[in-house]
Scaffold this motif. Structure first.
Motif, mmCIF file in Angstrom:
data_model
loop_
_atom_site.group_PDB
_atom_site.id
_atom_site.type_symbol
_atom_site.label_atom_id
_atom_site.label_comp_id
_atom_site.label_asym_id
_atom_site.label_seq_id
_atom_site.Cartn_x
_atom_site.Cartn_y
_atom_site.Cartn_z
ATOM 1 N N ALA A 182 0.799 -1.225 0.000
ATOM 2 C CA ALA A 182 0.000 0.000 0.000
ATOM 3 C C ALA A 182 0.830 1.273 0.000
ATOM 4 O O ALA A 182 0.329 2.332 -0.388
ATOM 5 N N THR A 183 2.095 1.191 0.430
ATOM 6 C CA THR A 183 2.889 2.407 0.583
ATOM 7 C C THR A 183 4.369 2.103 0.404
ATOM 8 O O THR A 183 4.776 0.938 0.388
ATOM 9 N N ASP A 184 5.157 3.168 0.259
ATOM 10 C CA ASP A 184 6.612 3.039 0.193
ATOM 11 C C ASP A 184 7.138 3.030 1.620
ATOM 12 O O ASP A 184 7.293 4.082 2.246
ATOM 13 N N VAL A 185 7.405 1.854 2.144
ATOM 14 C CA VAL A 185 7.821 1.741 3.539
ATOM 15 C C VAL A 185 9.200 2.331 3.787
ATOM 16 O O VAL A 185 9.582 2.574 4.930
ATOM 17 N N CYS A 186 9.965 2.576 2.734
ATOM 18 C CA CYS A 186 11.307 3.134 2.925
ATOM 19 C C CYS A 186 11.254 4.594 3.365
ATOM 20 O O CYS A 186 12.013 5.000 4.246
ATOM 21 N N THR A 187 10.392 5.380 2.745
ATOM 22 C CA THR A 187 10.475 6.824 2.937
ATOM 23 C C THR A 187 9.183 7.493 3.369
ATOM 24 O O THR A 187 9.218 8.663 3.765
ATOM 25 N N THR A 188 8.053 6.801 3.315
ATOM 26 C CA THR A 188 6.799 7.481 3.627
ATOM 27 C C THR A 188 6.110 6.960 4.868
ATOM 28 O O THR A 188 5.327 7.678 5.477
ATOM 29 N N PHE A 189 6.389 5.725 5.274
ATOM 30 C CA PHE A 189 5.724 5.189 6.462
ATOM 31 C C PHE A 189 6.319 5.857 7.694
ATOM 32 O O PHE A 189 7.539 5.891 7.861
ATOM 33 N N PRO A 190 5.486 6.419 8.595
ATOM 34 C CA PRO A 190 6.004 7.237 9.706
ATOM 35 C C PRO A 190 7.035 6.539 10.585
ATOM 36 O O PRO A 190 7.958 7.179 11.079
ATOM 37 N N SER A 191 6.889 5.243 10.801
ATOM 38 C CA SER A 191 7.832 4.537 11.671
ATOM 39 C C SER A 191 8.931 3.832 10.883
ATOM 40 O O SER A 191 9.646 3.005 11.424
ATOM 41 N N GLY A 192 9.025 4.147 9.591
ATOM 42 C CA GLY A 192 9.909 3.387 8.714
ATOM 43 C C GLY A 192 11.363 3.393 9.139
ATOM 44 O O GLY A 192 11.981 4.444 9.280
ATOM 45 N N GLN A 193 11.907 2.231 9.353
ATOM 46 C CA GLN A 193 13.326 2.045 9.631
ATOM 47 C C GLN A 193 13.868 1.042 8.624
ATOM 48 O O GLN A 193 13.119 0.284 8.032
ATOM 49 N N TRP A 194 15.166 1.024 8.479
ATOM 50 C CA TRP A 194 15.786 0.022 7.603
ATOM 51 C C TRP A 194 17.081 -0.432 8.242
ATOM 52 O O TRP A 194 17.757 0.337 8.928
ATOM 53 N N MET A 195 17.419 -1.685 8.015
ATOM 54 C CA MET A 195 18.589 -2.298 8.619
ATOM 55 C C MET A 195 19.734 -2.308 7.614
ATOM 56 O O MET A 195 19.523 -2.573 6.424
ATOM 57 N N TYR A 196 20.942 -2.033 8.107
ATOM 58 C CA TYR A 196 22.126 -1.964 7.254
ATOM 59 C C TYR A 196 23.297 -2.685 7.912
ATOM 60 O O TYR A 196 23.300 -2.927 9.126
ATOM 61 N N TYR A 197 24.314 -2.977 7.079
ATOM 62 C CA TYR A 197 25.579 -3.513 7.577
ATOM 63 C C TYR A 197 26.687 -2.507 7.292
ATOM 64 O O TYR A 197 26.850 -2.050 6.157
ATOM 65 N N ALA A 198 27.433 -2.161 8.317
ATOM 66 C CA ALA A 198 28.582 -1.279 8.143
ATOM 67 C C ALA A 198 29.744 -2.062 7.533
ATOM 68 O O ALA A 198 29.748 -3.299 7.509
ATOM 69 N N ASP A 199 30.734 -1.318 7.045
ATOM 70 C CA ASP A 199 31.894 -1.967 6.433
ATOM 71 C C ASP A 199 32.718 -2.747 7.448
ATOM 72 O O ASP A 199 33.348 -3.753 7.106
ATOM 73 N N ARG A 200 32.712 -2.273 8.698
ATOM 74 C CA ARG A 200 33.486 -2.904 9.764
ATOM 75 C C ARG A 200 32.687 -2.812 11.056
ATOM 76 O O ARG A 200 31.684 -2.092 11.113
ATOM 77 N N PRO A 201 33.104 -3.499 12.120
ATOM 78 C CA PRO A 201 32.385 -3.395 13.395
ATOM 79 C C PRO A 201 32.286 -1.943 13.867
ATOM 80 O O PRO A 201 33.268 -1.208 13.867
ATOM 81 N N VAL A 202 31.077 -1.553 14.262
ATOM 82 C CA VAL A 202 30.776 -0.148 14.561
ATOM 83 C C VAL A 202 30.914 0.139 16.045
ATOM 84 O O VAL A 202 30.404 -0.614 16.890
#
Length: 291
Positions: A182-202
């Motif tokens: 129904a929506t673009d969860v990446c940029t429009t959903f109010p609680s939208g978060q996304w998970m990422y991996y850094a290049d090295r331990p953060v």
């Protein structure tokens, strides 16, 4: 009952269905026909993804290019198990009638060719390692940034790519599939978060835009944002937990040119570096997009 419903809605924002578990496509998505098992160097269960889905991710890169006008897309493999060796890894676009070798960069990143026969053949992008040996990600980089800096628009674009390519592995409840339809969860959903991996331990990461600086809380790192019950579904378990972080990329108060500064655990003195920045030390600046 109320607590259970809240947990389900909290999980709904995560793009994290196990890639090896049938993808759970949203209503209206094109059905993928079964493909024959491809044997790679004796493996009957190689780590692989749908070529069609990854090409659709490339289409999303073109569609949402405004998020990263100078960005460059590569797909990337990250070994997720301690025993997985990067040496000797190969990637092939493999179908019943098509075989295309894919060149790998030193960091196990690659670009895919657009090949009509491979599309028609419903090929897969196949490695010579066992299933779930790697975390597969879309990797968008704007040239000219320091090695410890990412651009928020690049990360937002990675989310849009993964919505089509379905690379990020994890748990995605039915409520998320309904929202995604129904929506673009990446940029429009109010609680939208996304998970990422850094290049090295953060050790630490900070959002920076002009004079505005905001540390990302520890609750958004090291898998703390996901109940441990669901950790086995995710690629960060067991080897990538210290590289895992989440950003609320739907927060438009941070523009696309916002920088994400990383302090890594193996930096010479990450504590001092963080204190220096918080005291007003120099911050990296994003390069201008080509005109």
């Amino acid at each position: 009952m109320r607590r259970s419903a809240v947990m389900w809605m909290a999980l709904a924002v995560w793009p994290v269905l196990p890639a090896h578990a049938g993808q759970g496509a949203a209503p209206g998505a094109e059905a993928e026909a079964p493909v024959p098992v491809v044997e790679v160097q004796g493996l009957t269960d190689p780590d692989a993804h749908s070529y069609r889905k990854m090409v659709k991710g490339m289409d999303a890169f073109d569609k949402y290019r405004r998020l990263a006008p100078a960005g460059q897309l590569r797909y990337r493999l990250i070994p997720r198990l301690p025993g997985v060796r990067a040496e000797g890894v190969t990637v092939t676009v493999q179908g019943a009638h098509v075989t295309l070798p894919v060149a790998l960069d030193a960091d196990l990143a690659f670009t895919l060719p657009r090949d009509a026969p491979a599309w028609d053949d419903r090929a897969r992008v196949v490695t010579n390692r066992k299933d779930r040996s790697f975390a597969w990600i879309a990797d968008v980089r704007t040239p000219g940034l320091p090695p410890n800096v990412r651009r928020l628009g690049d990360l937002r674009l990675e989310c849009e790519i993964d919505r089509e390519a379905s690379l990020v592995s994890g748990y995605k409840p039915p409520s998320y599939l309904l929202l995604a339809a129904a929506t673009d969860v990446c940029t429009t959903f109010p609680s939208g978060q996304w998970m990422y991996y850094a290049d090295r331990p953060v050790f630490n990461l900070t959002l920076v835009h002009g004079r505005r600086r905001q540390p990302v809380p520890a609750a958004k790192m090291y898998g703390a944002f996901i109940p441990k019950l669901f950790w086995p579904f995710y690629d960060f378990q067991p080897h990538l937990l210290d590289r895992t972080f989440a950003l609320k990329i739907s927060d438009t108060s941070w523009p696309d040119d916002t920088l994400v500064e990383f302090d890594y655990m193996d930096d010479p003195d990450p504590v001092s570096a963080t204190v220096s920045k918080s005291a007003g030390g120099p911050a990296a600046t994003a390069p201008e997009a080509p005109r």
